[in-house]
Design a protein around this motif. Sequence first.
Motif, PDB file in Angstrom:
ATOM      1  N   ARG A 163      79.803 -13.199 -66.197  1.00  0.00           N
ATOM      2  CA  ARG A 163      79.382 -11.797 -66.359  1.00  0.00           C
ATOM      3  C   ARG A 163      77.859 -11.699 -66.272  1.00  0.00           C
ATOM      4  O   ARG A 163      77.147 -12.581 -66.734  1.00  0.00           O
ATOM      5  N   THR A 177      84.313 -20.763 -63.060  1.00  0.00           N
ATOM      6  CA  THR A 177      84.302 -19.520 -63.834  1.00  0.00           C
ATOM      7  C   THR A 177      83.797 -19.820 -65.247  1.00  0.00           C
ATOM      8  O   THR A 177      83.978 -20.929 -65.755  1.00  0.00           O
ATOM      9  N   LEU A 214      86.668 -11.834 -57.654  1.00  0.00           N
ATOM     10  CA  LEU A 214      88.055 -11.477 -57.336  1.00  0.00           C
ATOM     11  C   LEU A 214      88.147 -10.790 -55.977  1.00  0.00           C
ATOM     12  O   LEU A 214      89.073 -11.054 -55.206  1.00  0.00           O
ATOM     13  N   ALA A 215      87.178  -9.947 -55.664  1.00  0.00           N
ATOM     14  CA  ALA A 215      87.150  -9.292 -54.353  1.00  0.00           C
ATOM     15  C   ALA A 215      86.936 -10.322 -53.251  1.00  0.00           C
ATOM     16  O   ALA A 215      87.561 -10.236 -52.181  1.00  0.00           O
ATOM     17  N   CYS A 216      86.093 -11.301 -53.510  1.00  0.00           N
ATOM     18  CA  CYS A 216      85.846 -12.376 -52.548  1.00  0.00           C
ATOM     19  C   CYS A 216      87.128 -13.160 -52.283  1.00  0.00           C
ATOM     20  O   CYS A 216      87.459 -13.457 -51.133  1.00  0.00           O
ATOM     21  N   GLY A 255      79.477 -12.121 -60.241  1.00  0.00           N
ATOM     22  CA  GLY A 255      80.216 -11.547 -61.351  1.00  0.00           C
ATOM     23  C   GLY A 255      81.717 -11.665 -61.110  1.00  0.00           C
ATOM     24  O   GLY A 255      82.156 -11.861 -59.970  1.00  0.00           O
ATOM     25  N   PRO A 256      82.531 -11.536 -62.154  1.00  0.00           N
ATOM     26  CA  PRO A 256      83.983 -11.694 -62.023  1.00  0.00           C
ATOM     27  C   PRO A 256      84.632 -10.723 -61.036  1.00  0.00           C
ATOM     28  O   PRO A 256      85.503 -11.127 -60.265  1.00  0.00           O
ATOM     29  N   ASP A 257      84.216  -9.455 -61.058  1.00  0.00           N
ATOM     30  CA  ASP A 257      84.828  -8.482 -60.149  1.00  0.00           C
ATOM     31  C   ASP A 257      84.523  -8.811 -58.692  1.00  0.00           C
ATOM     32  O   ASP A 257      85.398  -8.749 -57.829  1.00  0.00           O
ATOM     33  N   ALA A 258      83.279  -9.186 -58.421  1.00  0.00           N
ATOM     34  CA  ALA A 258      82.902  -9.562 -57.060  1.00  0.00           C
ATOM     35  C   ALA A 258      83.642 -10.829 -56.629  1.00  0.00           C
ATOM     36  O   ALA A 258      84.042 -10.963 -55.469  1.00  0.00           O
TER      37      ALA A 258
END
Length: 71
Positions: free
Chosen positions: A31, A5, A56-58, A51-54
């Motif tokens: 980002r 990250t 976390l979803a992963c 990206g960070p959101d993707a």
Amino acid sequence: MIAVTGAAGFIGSNLAARLASMGHQLLFVDRLPLGPKAANLASLPPSRLMGPDAFLACLAAGGEGIEAVFH
């Protein structure tokens, strides 16, 4: 695969370079768009960028082969 990250930052890109030199497959998490920090990743071998959101979803979906995370 190892996720790094903040991979486009100074510390993250240097950590990624060391891990790549050891033969690890990497996932860069940062980002998007990267702007001037993109140069920090330019010298590294091609890897996935997420990206960070993707990311976390992963992770929520089971991690998709991620063995470790450096944060």
